[in-house]
Design a protein around this motif. Structure first.
Motif, short mmCIF file in Angstrom:
data_model
loop_
_atom_site.label_atom_id
_atom_site.label_comp_id
_atom_site.label_asym_id
_atom_site.label_seq_id
_atom_site.Cartn_x
_atom_site.Cartn_y
_atom_site.Cartn_z
N VAL A 117 0.86 -1.19 0.00
CA VAL A 117 0.00 0.00 0.00
C VAL A 117 0.89 1.23 0.00
O VAL A 117 1.94 1.27 0.63
CB VAL A 117 -0.98 0.04 1.19
N GLY A 118 0.45 2.24 -0.73
CA GLY A 118 1.21 3.48 -0.84
C GLY A 118 1.12 4.33 0.40
O GLY A 118 2.03 5.11 0.70
N SER A 119 0.03 4.18 1.15
CA SER A 119 -0.12 4.95 2.39
C SER A 119 -1.17 4.27 3.27
O SER A 119 -1.94 3.43 2.80
CB SER A 119 -0.55 6.39 2.10
N THR A 120 -1.16 4.66 4.53
CA THR A 120 -2.17 4.18 5.48
C THR A 120 -2.76 5.40 6.19
O THR A 120 -2.30 6.52 6.00
CB THR A 120 -1.55 3.23 6.54
N SER A 121 -3.74 5.14 7.03
CA SER A 121 -4.33 6.25 7.80
C SER A 121 -3.34 6.80 8.81
O SER A 121 -3.52 7.90 9.31
CB SER A 121 -5.60 5.78 8.51
N ARG A 122 -2.27 6.06 9.10
CA ARG A 122 -1.27 6.48 10.08
C ARG A 122 0.01 7.03 9.45
O ARG A 122 0.85 7.58 10.15
CB ARG A 122 -0.91 5.31 10.98
N SER A 123 0.19 6.81 8.14
CA SER A 123 1.45 7.21 7.50
C SER A 123 1.26 7.43 6.00
O SER A 123 0.49 6.70 5.37
CB SER A 123 2.50 6.12 7.73
N THR A 124 1.99 8.38 5.46
CA THR A 124 1.95 8.62 4.03
C THR A 124 3.01 7.80 3.30
O THR A 124 3.14 7.90 2.08
CB THR A 124 2.17 10.11 3.71
N ARG A 125 3.76 6.99 4.02
CA ARG A 125 4.81 6.18 3.42
C ARG A 125 4.30 4.76 3.15
O ARG A 125 3.51 4.22 3.92
CB ARG A 125 6.02 6.12 4.33
N PRO A 126 4.80 4.13 2.08
CA PRO A 126 4.36 2.78 1.73
C PRO A 126 4.75 1.74 2.78
O PRO A 126 5.69 1.93 3.54
CB PRO A 126 5.08 2.49 0.42
N GLU A 127 4.02 0.64 2.76
CA GLU A 127 4.41 -0.52 3.55
C GLU A 127 3.97 -1.78 2.83
O GLU A 127 3.13 -1.75 1.93
CB GLU A 127 3.88 -0.46 4.97
N LEU A 128 4.57 -2.88 3.22
CA LEU A 128 4.33 -4.17 2.61
C LEU A 128 3.96 -5.15 3.71
O LEU A 128 4.64 -5.21 4.74
CB LEU A 128 5.61 -4.63 1.89
N CYS A 129 2.89 -5.89 3.50
CA CYS A 129 2.49 -6.91 4.47
C CYS A 129 2.65 -8.28 3.79
O CYS A 129 2.04 -8.54 2.75
CB CYS A 129 1.04 -6.69 4.89
N ILE A 130 3.49 -9.13 4.37
CA ILE A 130 3.76 -10.47 3.84
C ILE A 130 2.84 -11.45 4.59
O ILE A 130 2.89 -11.53 5.81
CB ILE A 130 5.23 -10.88 4.06
#
Length: 154
Positions: A117-130
């Motif tokens: 995901v490019g952003s979450t409600s808590r951060s504008t930075r991407p993250e990856l969930c494995i």
């Protein structure tokens, strides 16, 4: 109608850029920030999938900077004292993509190895969930404030 088409063209351009980036990172390195006690447990016993994240169960990875922020905030999130960043290698050939966490499908784990995901409600930075914790391996660690990663097998 023209405005909607331009929006779709812009969205498609963004998706193409993200897919190109995901191709680069499909078997790459990302980071996980947590408390020192949790980090030591992960290095001894392996990751355990989180069930409390915005993307559902899985192991959450991010850029080094975002992982440092998670490590720094570990105590406030009830994860324990200390701050450690884990450098991780992962295997995820099938990666689902969503611009935001809110757009991610709830059952992505049924068809994909990971969700980016490019952003979450808590951060504008991407993250990856494995989805499968066994597909994430710690290849280095450092305590917050250090510049060099240590070998977790020494």
């Amino acid at each position: 109608m023209r405005e909607r088409r331009e929006t779709l063209d812009n969205d498609q351009h963004l998706i193409t850029q993200v897919q190109d980036k995901l191709h680069e990172i499909a078997n790459d390195v990302m980071y996980h920030g947590t408390s020192t006690a949790n980090a030591m447990s992960i290095m001894s016993h392996g990751f355990v999938s989180s069930h409390h994240g915005l993307l559902g169960y899985g192991v959450y990875l991010a850029s080094e900077e975002k992982a440092e922020n998670f490590a720094r905030d570990a105590k406030n999130r009830g994860k324990g004292d200390g701050a450690t960043i884990l450098m991780c290698s992962y295997h995820a050939p099938r990666i689902a993509i969503a611009v935001t966490a809110e757009e991610a499908e709830d059952d992505w784990q049924d068809s994909y190895d990971a969700m980016w995901v490019g952003s979450t409600s808590r951060s504008t930075r991407p993250e990856l969930c494995i989805a499968n914790a066994a597909n994430v391996v710690v290849i280095g660690y450092k305590y917050l404030g250090e510049t060099e990663y240590r070998n977790p097998h020494c």
